[in-house]
Design an enzyme around this catalytic site. Structure first.
Site, short mmCIF file in Angstrom:
data_model
loop_
_atom_site.label_atom_id
_atom_site.label_comp_id
_atom_site.label_asym_id
_atom_site.label_seq_id
_atom_site.Cartn_x
_atom_site.Cartn_y
_atom_site.Cartn_z
N LYS A 40 55.26 60.36 53.03
CA LYS A 40 54.93 59.09 53.71
C LYS A 40 56.21 58.39 54.16
O LYS A 40 56.33 57.91 55.30
CB LYS A 40 54.12 58.19 52.77
CG LYS A 40 54.16 56.72 53.09
CD LYS A 40 53.28 56.35 54.27
CE LYS A 40 53.57 54.96 54.77
NZ LYS A 40 52.65 54.46 55.73
N CYS A 72 57.16 48.70 58.31
CA CYS A 72 57.22 50.10 57.87
C CYS A 72 58.57 50.73 58.18
O CYS A 72 59.32 51.07 57.29
CB CYS A 72 56.10 50.89 58.55
SG CYS A 72 54.49 50.18 58.22
#
Ligand code: SAJ
Length: 418
Positions: free
Chosen positions: A204, A258
């Site tokens: 991720k 992110c």
């Protein structure tokens, strides 16, 4: 199945709705009283297309309750924020995750599943979560099952992507993976890919790091082009004709919760082995300063010190300003004494109309690729003191013929003599 979700934010809330829509009994938990009150009244607290309607349906089905505290369940899903810590490498702050785990431990029983969806540093499940559960008296993989199942959805398209994207299911043991897969199989149509918890964590993080590093390369190329007086945007276009090359787009920096956050988690976990990731972060965080230095040069002989900034959101067609390079640039310009007039059709607070922002200004500085900026109206630029435009996102395509258009590919023509 009875599921408690902890954290009703951008990920936790739509995920909860999804499980409720598929027949699970969901208890959504959030520590924020305002969120709980709004949701109890039936009003969704985040802007996301289609979510209000889905929530309405879940409520009609009677499958969704909201609460400020957890209760006994078969599965617990944790989706709380993991910001950067204020330390040398901006490591992952696990305090909300740990608090969430502590809050569910009293309700855990044999056979339960505990899933972390929050983005976490590599080895967190093994080195932090597993010991917490063991300390509560459970044998992981036998009594309680632990898995990390990172989300990968794009804001604006969450309802679709939660169902259709492939999911990495990272169990702390193979049995944990299988238990978690069974739960996600009840709602996800995309592939469910088995991994260890540590592999899931790092994969991720590396998805977003891949993008950050590639954007840094494009940003470095923009600076090189400026120095060597070569159009970097044209160079990118040419290079991308190669079938196996995909240079990214330069811009005013990298924002959002992110890309501007996750690479630090990897760097902090292995600082001696991550020079490329650290350098890429440095290049991307230098971009607001680079744009400000270009702007200062362009404004040197300007008739007024007013700049119209177009776009505050961190990327196009959204209202999210978290970690936005545009906000940083505005602050830097204001600190330099410029009058900054802000225009963003997606961000309501503190913004003017396009015409008000342009009126009397000597430069339009485009910092976000909103589709509203493809065409700049002649009415807006007609009232500028000097019709100059620096488009850091290469988004503007149509404008009045008298506007002096500059982007990161050609701005050196105008700054070299300064
Ligand atoms: N940007 C550039 N140049 C580019 C592309 C983007 O400067 O060529 C900038 C954007 O303007 C923005 C920033 O990068 O400021 C990030 O934008 P983004 O669209 O790449 O990323 P996010 O943060 O909105 O969403 C990402 C997505 N991850 C990937 O594409 C690998 C999304 O799928 C994830 O769900 C999300 O992060 C997340 O949750 O991690």
């Amino acid at each position: 199945m009875k599921i408690t979700t902890i954290g009703l934010g951008y990920i936790g809330f739509p995920t909860s709705v999804l499980f409720a829509m598929h027949g699970h009994q969901v208890i959504g938990v959030d520590v924020n009283r305002r969120v709980v009150e709004m949701l109890s009244r039936g009003t969704v607290h985040i802007e996301e297309p289609g979510l209000q309607e889905l929530y309405q349906e879940a409520r009609v089905l009677g499958n969704f309750q909201v609460s400020q505290t957890p209760s006994a369940s078969d599965a617990f899903i944790i989706a709380v924020p993991t910001p950067n810590r204020d330390d040398a490498y901006k490591s992952c702050d696990l305090s909300y995750v740990k608090a969430a785990i502590t809050s569910v431990v009293p309700y855990l029983k044999n056979g339960d599943l505990l899933i972390i969806e929050s983005t976490i540093a590599p080895r967190t499940m093994e080195d932090v979560v597993r010991p917490m559960i063991q300390a509560a008296g459970f044998t992981v993989g036998v009594d309680v099952y632990l898995a990390h199942c990172p989300e990968r959805v794009l804001p604006g398209n969450i309802a679709y992507e939660l169902v259709h994207n492939p999911r990495i299911i990272g169990g702390v043991t193979p049995v944990c993976t299988e238990k978690a897969k069974k739960l996600y199989a009840s709602v996800v149509q995309g592939a469910l890919i088995s991994a260890t918890a540590s592999e899931a964590e790092l994969s991720k993080l590396m998805e977003n790091t891949f993008r950050d590093v590639n954007i840094a390369l494009a940003n470095e190329l923009a600076k090189i082009g400026g120095d060597l007086q070569i159009d970097a945007l044209k160079v990118i276009e040419m290079a991308n004709y190669h079938p196996r090359v995909n240079l990214h787009a330069p811009g005013p920096g990298v924002g959002g919760h992110c890309l501007a956050v996750d690479p630090y988690f990897v760097a902090a976990a292995a600082p001696s082995f991550s020079p490329l990731i650290q350098t890429a972060r440095g290049i991307n965080t230098s971009m607001p300063h680079y744009v400000v230095s270009l702007t200062e040069k362009l404004m040197q002989d300007a008739p007024t010190q007013k700049i119209a900034v177009f776009g505050l959101a961190y990327k196009g067609n959204i209202d999210d300003t978290r970690e936005s390079p545009a906000m940083k640039i505005v602050a830097l310009l204001e600190a330099q004494g410029f009058e900054v007039a802000k225009y963003d059709p997606h961000v309501a607070i503190g913004c003017l109309t396009m015409k008000e922002a342009c009126s009397g200004s000597s430069l339009i500085l485009v910092l976000t690729d909103h589709s509203e900026f493809v065409t700049i109206s002649e009415e807006a630029t007609a009232c500028m003191a000097l019709p100059h435009l620096l488009d850091t996102k290469n988004i503007v395509k149509r404008m009045a013929p008298n506007v002096n258009y500059m982007n990161l590919g050609n701005v050196y023509h105008y700054t070299k003599s300064c």
